[in-house]
Scaffold this motif. Sequence first.
Motif, PDB file in Angstrom:
ATOM      1  N   SER A 400       0.826  -1.211   0.000  1.00 15.32           N
ATOM      2  CA  SER A 400       0.000   0.000   0.000  1.00 15.32           C
ATOM      3  C   SER A 400       0.856   1.254   0.000  1.00 15.32           C
ATOM      4  O   SER A 400       0.409   2.324  -0.408  1.00 15.32           O
ATOM      5  CB  SER A 400      -0.930  -0.001   1.215  1.00 15.32           C
ATOM      6  OG  SER A 400      -0.210   0.216   2.418  1.00 15.32           O
ATOM      7  N   LEU A 401       2.113   1.128   0.461  1.00 14.12           N
ATOM      8  CA  LEU A 401       3.059   2.245   0.454  1.00 14.12           C
ATOM      9  C   LEU A 401       3.934   2.254  -0.788  1.00 14.12           C
ATOM     10  O   LEU A 401       4.837   3.075  -0.904  1.00 14.12           O
ATOM     11  CB  LEU A 401       3.953   2.179   1.704  1.00 14.12           C
ATOM     12  CG  LEU A 401       3.217   2.121   3.043  1.00 14.12           C
ATOM     13  CD1 LEU A 401       4.216   2.021   4.183  1.00 14.12           C
ATOM     14  CD2 LEU A 401       2.333   3.323   3.219  1.00 14.12           C
ATOM     15  N   ARG A 402       3.696   1.300  -1.680  1.00 13.83           N
ATOM     16  CA  ARG A 402       4.430   1.172  -2.949  1.00 13.83           C
ATOM     17  C   ARG A 402       5.919   0.918  -2.709  1.00 13.83           C
ATOM     18  O   ARG A 402       6.780   1.410  -3.437  1.00 13.83           O
ATOM     19  CB  ARG A 402       4.237   2.413  -3.825  1.00 13.83           C
ATOM     20  CG  ARG A 402       2.801   2.743  -4.115  1.00 13.83           C
ATOM     21  CD  ARG A 402       2.617   3.324  -5.486  1.00 13.83           C
ATOM     22  NE  ARG A 402       3.522   4.378  -5.824  1.00 13.83           N
ATOM     23  CZ  ARG A 402       3.264   5.681  -5.699  1.00 13.83           C
ATOM     24  NH1 ARG A 402       2.101   6.056  -5.215  1.00 13.83           N
ATOM     25  NH2 ARG A 402       4.145   6.578  -6.051  1.00 13.83           N
ATOM     26  N   LEU A 403       6.246   0.118  -1.694  1.00 12.14           N
ATOM     27  CA  LEU A 403       7.641  -0.196  -1.392  1.00 12.14           C
ATOM     28  C   LEU A 403       8.137  -1.313  -2.304  1.00 12.14           C
ATOM     29  O   LEU A 403       7.474  -2.335  -2.481  1.00 12.14           O
ATOM     30  CB  LEU A 403       7.787  -0.629   0.066  1.00 12.14           C
ATOM     31  CG  LEU A 403       7.450   0.411   1.133  1.00 12.14           C
ATOM     32  CD1 LEU A 403       7.662  -0.178   2.515  1.00 12.14           C
ATOM     33  CD2 LEU A 403       8.294   1.671   0.968  1.00 12.14           C
ATOM     34  N   ASP A 449       7.841   1.732  -6.510  1.00  6.01           N
ATOM     35  CA  ASP A 449       9.134   2.360  -6.763  1.00  6.01           C
ATOM     36  C   ASP A 449       9.704   3.093  -5.560  1.00  6.01           C
ATOM     37  O   ASP A 449      10.657   3.849  -5.686  1.00  6.01           O
ATOM     38  CB  ASP A 449       9.003   3.338  -7.932  1.00  6.01           C
ATOM     39  CG  ASP A 449       7.874   4.349  -7.724  1.00  6.01           C
ATOM     40  OD1 ASP A 449       7.208   4.287  -6.666  1.00  6.01           O
ATOM     41  OD2 ASP A 449       7.657   5.181  -8.624  1.00  6.01           O
ATOM     42  N   ARG A 450       9.111   2.889  -4.391  1.00  7.34           N
ATOM     43  CA  ARG A 450       9.597   3.611  -3.214  1.00  7.34           C
ATOM     44  C   ARG A 450      10.563   2.756  -2.413  1.00  7.34           C
ATOM     45  O   ARG A 450      10.353   1.559  -2.250  1.00  7.34           O
ATOM     46  CB  ARG A 450       8.434   4.020  -2.307  1.00  7.34           C
ATOM     47  CG  ARG A 450       7.537   5.097  -2.895  1.00  7.34           C
ATOM     48  CD  ARG A 450       6.413   5.413  -1.933  1.00  7.34           C
ATOM     49  NE  ARG A 450       5.565   6.485  -2.423  1.00  7.34           N
ATOM     50  CZ  ARG A 450       4.438   6.878  -1.837  1.00  7.34           C
ATOM     51  NH1 ARG A 450       4.038   6.270  -0.740  1.00  7.34           N
ATOM     52  NH2 ARG A 450       3.725   7.851  -2.345  1.00  7.34           N
ATOM     53  N   ARG A 451      11.581   3.413  -1.912  1.00  9.95           N
ATOM     54  CA  ARG A 451      12.509   2.739  -1.008  1.00  9.95           C
ATOM     55  C   ARG A 451      12.035   2.958   0.417  1.00  9.95           C
ATOM     56  O   ARG A 451      11.415   3.949   0.749  1.00  9.95           O
ATOM     57  CB  ARG A 451      13.921   3.296  -1.195  1.00  9.95           C
ATOM     58  CG  ARG A 451      14.493   3.083  -2.581  1.00  9.95           C
ATOM     59  CD  ARG A 451      15.881   3.671  -2.682  1.00  9.95           C
ATOM     60  NE  ARG A 451      16.791   3.055  -1.731  1.00  9.95           N
ATOM     61  CZ  ARG A 451      18.021   3.494  -1.484  1.00  9.95           C
ATOM     62  NH1 ARG A 451      18.477   4.540  -2.128  1.00  9.95           N
ATOM     63  NH2 ARG A 451      18.784   2.880  -0.603  1.00  9.95           N
ATOM     64  N   PRO A 526      12.798   7.505   8.037  1.00 12.35           N
ATOM     65  CA  PRO A 526      13.494   7.440   6.750  1.00 12.35           C
ATOM     66  C   PRO A 526      14.998   7.578   6.917  1.00 12.35           C
ATOM     67  O   PRO A 526      15.493   8.102   7.917  1.00 12.35           O
ATOM     68  CB  PRO A 526      12.912   8.637   5.983  1.00 12.35           C
ATOM     69  CG  PRO A 526      12.515   9.598   7.062  1.00 12.35           C
ATOM     70  CD  PRO A 526      12.055   8.751   8.218  1.00 12.35           C
ATOM     71  N   GLU A 527      15.712   7.090   5.931  1.00 15.64           N
ATOM     72  CA  GLU A 527      17.159   7.210   5.933  1.00 15.64           C
ATOM     73  C   GLU A 527      17.532   8.528   5.254  1.00 15.64           C
ATOM     74  O   GLU A 527      17.269   8.732   4.073  1.00 15.64           O
ATOM     75  CB  GLU A 527      17.780   6.028   5.185  1.00 15.64           C
ATOM     76  CG  GLU A 527      17.462   4.684   5.836  1.00 15.64           C
ATOM     77  CD  GLU A 527      17.983   3.518   5.017  1.00 15.64           C
ATOM     78  OE1 GLU A 527      18.604   3.772   3.955  1.00 15.64           O
ATOM     79  OE2 GLU A 527      17.772   2.371   5.436  1.00 15.64           O
ATOM     80  N   LEU A 528      18.139   9.449   6.004  1.00 18.39           N
ATOM     81  CA  LEU A 528      18.467  10.771   5.496  1.00 18.39           C
ATOM     82  C   LEU A 528      19.978  10.967   5.491  1.00 18.39           C
ATOM     83  O   LEU A 528      20.697  10.421   6.337  1.00 18.39           O
ATOM     84  CB  LEU A 528      17.807  11.848   6.366  1.00 18.39           C
ATOM     85  CG  LEU A 528      16.283  11.788   6.466  1.00 18.39           C
ATOM     86  CD1 LEU A 528      15.774  12.857   7.417  1.00 18.39           C
ATOM     87  CD2 LEU A 528      15.641  11.947   5.096  1.00 18.39           C
ATOM     88  N   ARG A 603       5.768  17.147  -1.144  1.00 17.35           N
ATOM     89  CA  ARG A 603       5.819  16.022  -2.085  1.00 17.35           C
ATOM     90  C   ARG A 603       6.929  15.045  -1.705  1.00 17.35           C
ATOM     91  O   ARG A 603       6.759  13.831  -1.779  1.00 17.35           O
ATOM     92  CB  ARG A 603       6.027  16.545  -3.507  1.00 17.35           C
ATOM     93  CG  ARG A 603       4.780  17.117  -4.153  1.00 17.35           C
ATOM     94  CD  ARG A 603       4.992  17.343  -5.640  1.00 17.35           C
ATOM     95  NE  ARG A 603       5.967  18.383  -5.881  1.00 17.35           N
ATOM     96  CZ  ARG A 603       5.667  19.662  -6.074  1.00 17.35           C
ATOM     97  NH1 ARG A 603       4.406  20.056  -6.050  1.00 17.35           N
ATOM     98  NH2 ARG A 603       6.613  20.556  -6.293  1.00 17.35           N
ATOM     99  N   PHE A 604       8.079  15.590  -1.313  1.00 18.82           N
ATOM    100  CA  PHE A 604       9.212  14.742  -0.928  1.00 18.82           C
ATOM    101  C   PHE A 604       8.848  13.872   0.277  1.00 18.82           C
ATOM    102  O   PHE A 604       9.138  12.673   0.302  1.00 18.82           O
ATOM    103  CB  PHE A 604      10.411  15.631  -0.600  1.00 18.82           C
ATOM    104  CG  PHE A 604      11.561  14.908   0.053  1.00 18.82           C
ATOM    105  CD1 PHE A 604      12.394  14.091  -0.682  1.00 18.82           C
ATOM    106  CD2 PHE A 604      11.796  15.057   1.414  1.00 18.82           C
ATOM    107  CE1 PHE A 604      13.450  13.432  -0.083  1.00 18.82           C
ATOM    108  CE2 PHE A 604      12.854  14.397   2.024  1.00 18.82           C
ATOM    109  CZ  PHE A 604      13.680  13.582   1.276  1.00 18.82           C
ATOM    110  N   ALA A 605       8.206  14.463   1.290  1.00 14.89           N
ATOM    111  CA  ALA A 605       7.845  13.710   2.492  1.00 14.89           C
ATOM    112  C   ALA A 605       6.810  12.637   2.176  1.00 14.89           C
ATOM    113  O   ALA A 605       6.929  11.492   2.625  1.00 14.89           O
ATOM    114  CB  ALA A 605       7.317  14.668   3.563  1.00 14.89           C
ATOM    115  N   GLU A 606       5.802  12.989   1.402  1.00 17.23           N
ATOM    116  CA  GLU A 606       4.749  12.027   1.113  1.00 17.23           C
ATOM    117  C   GLU A 606       5.252  10.893   0.215  1.00 17.23           C
ATOM    118  O   GLU A 606       4.767   9.767   0.303  1.00 17.23           O
ATOM    119  CB  GLU A 606       3.558  12.746   0.489  1.00 17.23           C
ATOM    120  CG  GLU A 606       2.851  13.661   1.501  1.00 17.23           C
ATOM    121  CD  GLU A 606       1.685  14.410   0.904  1.00 17.23           C
ATOM    122  OE1 GLU A 606       1.524  14.375  -0.340  1.00 17.23           O
ATOM    123  OE2 GLU A 606       0.944  15.039   1.680  1.00 17.23           O
ATOM    124  N   ALA A 607       6.233  11.186  -0.657  1.00 15.55           N
ATOM    125  CA  ALA A 607       6.820  10.124  -1.480  1.00 15.55           C
ATOM    126  C   ALA A 607       7.539   9.102  -0.611  1.00 15.55           C
ATOM    127  O   ALA A 607       7.630   7.926  -0.962  1.00 15.55           O
ATOM    128  CB  ALA A 607       7.783  10.717  -2.504  1.00 15.55           C
TER     129      ALA A 607
END
Length: 862
Positions: A400-403, A449-451, A526-528, A603-607
């Motif tokens: 559901s998170l497109r991981l 396509d999300r990591r 997230p990994e930043l 957009r960056f956070a929601e991606a």
Amino acid sequence: MSDTSVDRCSTAARLRRFAPLLLIAVVAALLLVESRHVNLAAIQHALASVPPTLLGVLGLGGLFAIAVMSSYDVLAARFIGLDRRVATSLRLGMLANGINNIASLSGITGSGLRVLLLTRDGAATAAAVRYAALVASASPLGLSALAWVTLIVRPAILAATPVPELLVLIALGVIALYLPAYFALATTSLLRIGPLQAIERIRPWQAAVFMAASVIDWAIAGALLWGCLAVLGADVSPAAVIAAFALAATLGMLSFLPGGLGVFDVTLVALLAAHDVNAATAVAALVLYRVAYYLVPLIVALALGANELRSTRMAETVRTHPAIQLMAWPVGRVVDLGIRVLAWLTAACGVVLLAGAAFPNLIAHTRLLHAWLPLGAVEASHMASVAVGLTLVFAARGLSLRLTRALWLALGLLIAGAAFGLLRGLDWGTSLMLTAVAGVLWLNRASFDRRGSLARQLGEWQWLATLAAALAVYFIIGQAFYPAHGASVFHFNFGAHGPRFLRGLMIALISVIVLMAWSWPRWPRPELKLPTASDLDALIEWLGRHGSNGYSHLMLLGDKTLRYSAGDRAMIGFAAIRNRLVALGDPVGDSEARRAAIADFRRFAEAAHCTPVFYQVGPDYLSDYLDHGFALFKLGEIGRVDLVNFSMKGRVNEDKRGAINRGNRLGLTFEMREPPFDGGLMGELRVVSDDWLGEKPAEKAFSLGRFDERYIQRAPVALVRDADGVLVAFASILPSYGHREEFSIDLMRHLERAPGGTMDFLFVRLMQEAQAMGYHWFNLGMAPLAGVGDTPWANTAEQLARLAFEHGNRFYNYKGLRAFKEKWHPAWQSMYLAYPPEAGLSALQLDLAALVAGGYRHIIGR
């Protein structure tokens, strides 16, 4: 609006919120009552008795029924003059109808999908809305016609339902009246008032064509249900089945539950019982019908293009169009709908795999397994099916998170589950379903396509509830088949289904514990990438060109990720706590680029499936945050001394003169030093800082500076020495870049034995120094919760914050800090938290407190 009107609106809102819950509760009660008459073993044997060829025919029948339903799309495109090929319209109809069947709000979801996909393909919004409205309004025509037939030809059927006869009569009457109302509204000017004027006007012959298509559509759906009963050997006439189907479908549609789930089923079982169809046969027929009419078309629809539903192109005119308002269409729900449906379908595969493992193997299957496989393979496959089924629910959350990781895990689990289903009990139906879903996932693999870390993604109550429900399904079915009989859990035999169930239950409990332990404590984060020393040097140069705000220098701590946007004309520094990405202050940079930076950060956070938050933003850009969907919460007020009009003269400035005079009498001296600082001075600063920290658990972080030698070396410091030349206090400065707008203090520390009045002396001397350097404002820092919730219209969260300000000084000196700053006669500027409204404010405030404290370990440790 009057108070009475407001009360009516709020009452209506509460009814809309709780009516579905009440209906679900009623349905659950009916299902519980009816379940006492259902024999699970009889249902299993009834389904197993259907030859595979007939099952294939039923599946093709379901696809044919959905294809006929898609004829509405072909007709709608022709009637409004939309240039689309017949195959394209049929494909759109198959996609929308397949998903609408299981995610519908009585056709609303399908309408939303059509508008979204048509506008994505370049159709005008008005044409797309007309198209969707025509299809949605035509669909109930056939059911309305069947309702008329039922009322006229078979009125006795009303008494056979579990629902009171009067309510059934009203429901059928409402649906029956739809047919004449449709013709009056669609083909004449009658009743076209208010929002009804938005209904598409068509010719009488076009309305008749729609009605004919709808009657055929509903008749085929009813015929499919009769076919499901016929293959199970039920002796009931097609006319009786279609009449029962019409009534059950009417109640299911009016329930607004997806697919009429529960309402349709309970009603139909009761109606078929009146025709001597036993409950087990009726339920088995419903299972076949749900698979043929709902599951098979859904899988085909998702294969046709689940990834096509990822577009976020939603024109504002769509939201406000009268036809859409009339249908109460939730526009936002269609975005990513295909991916979410795939995720829930994967979770359903896990539940089905678990349910199959709970059922005992059929005798014929057990004999084949005994002849061809060793007992160990069967036992291992059974236990593996249980573990795979539960883990599929876990993987579905990641889907559901497109991981990307969730995709590969789900594919592996689905293929493994299909193999284990065959080895466990020749459960080829479940295996075929899992294989088909794996194929759909593979076709849509580009959408994932999300990591992100899959191990940190379970913590939402819906998925935890699904995991618990899957375990409950396994337990309930097992309890129905294997009541306590004292058999040893270690008894192994091809026919020992009870001990096998108990072993599976142990594996299920262990699997749930492992999944929870693996995912729940590891809060999603997230990994930043943190900036290097060279990145910080480049930041100083960038700030010199583009300017800064009161928090820009804090980015040089190196504990925040730097994100440049708008062609490197704007910058945001942010950190992460759990799955929150928290930006400190407003974006920095060119004024016209800051708005774009807000949108880019969201957009960056929601991606990354994170919550975007802006902490301590000023009043200048509040409209931009509101425009981008953020809510605002007042954090407190910053005190700012006007240096342009700053003076030491007059009675109002008596405190300032007194601070200087008192410091002079004590022999205090003031000095500003620019970096770099030698080792001797750094040592003196360290002594003062350590003494000031004393027994404090840790230095603050994020929005406050800390004593770090590399950080201290990047800004001036103000020093106060006593008469003996000993350093007793210091303050590091937050310099401005590219302008002289605001002078701020960062670290401000003193020895415990420093003379009284030392910090007042330091403050006044800094104000004088800042004024001499040409600064406009002197920032005294934040007074937390000051001015929050001090009006009668404040919301609940702000009122609670006000209570903390008034009565929480035992825990934090809110009033004392405000009073200390007030004596310098500052101008007060409100500061806010900008956050998405769906983010829980209470949990968010706790996360922010942990971020500033340096992590949850410091809060817990304290």
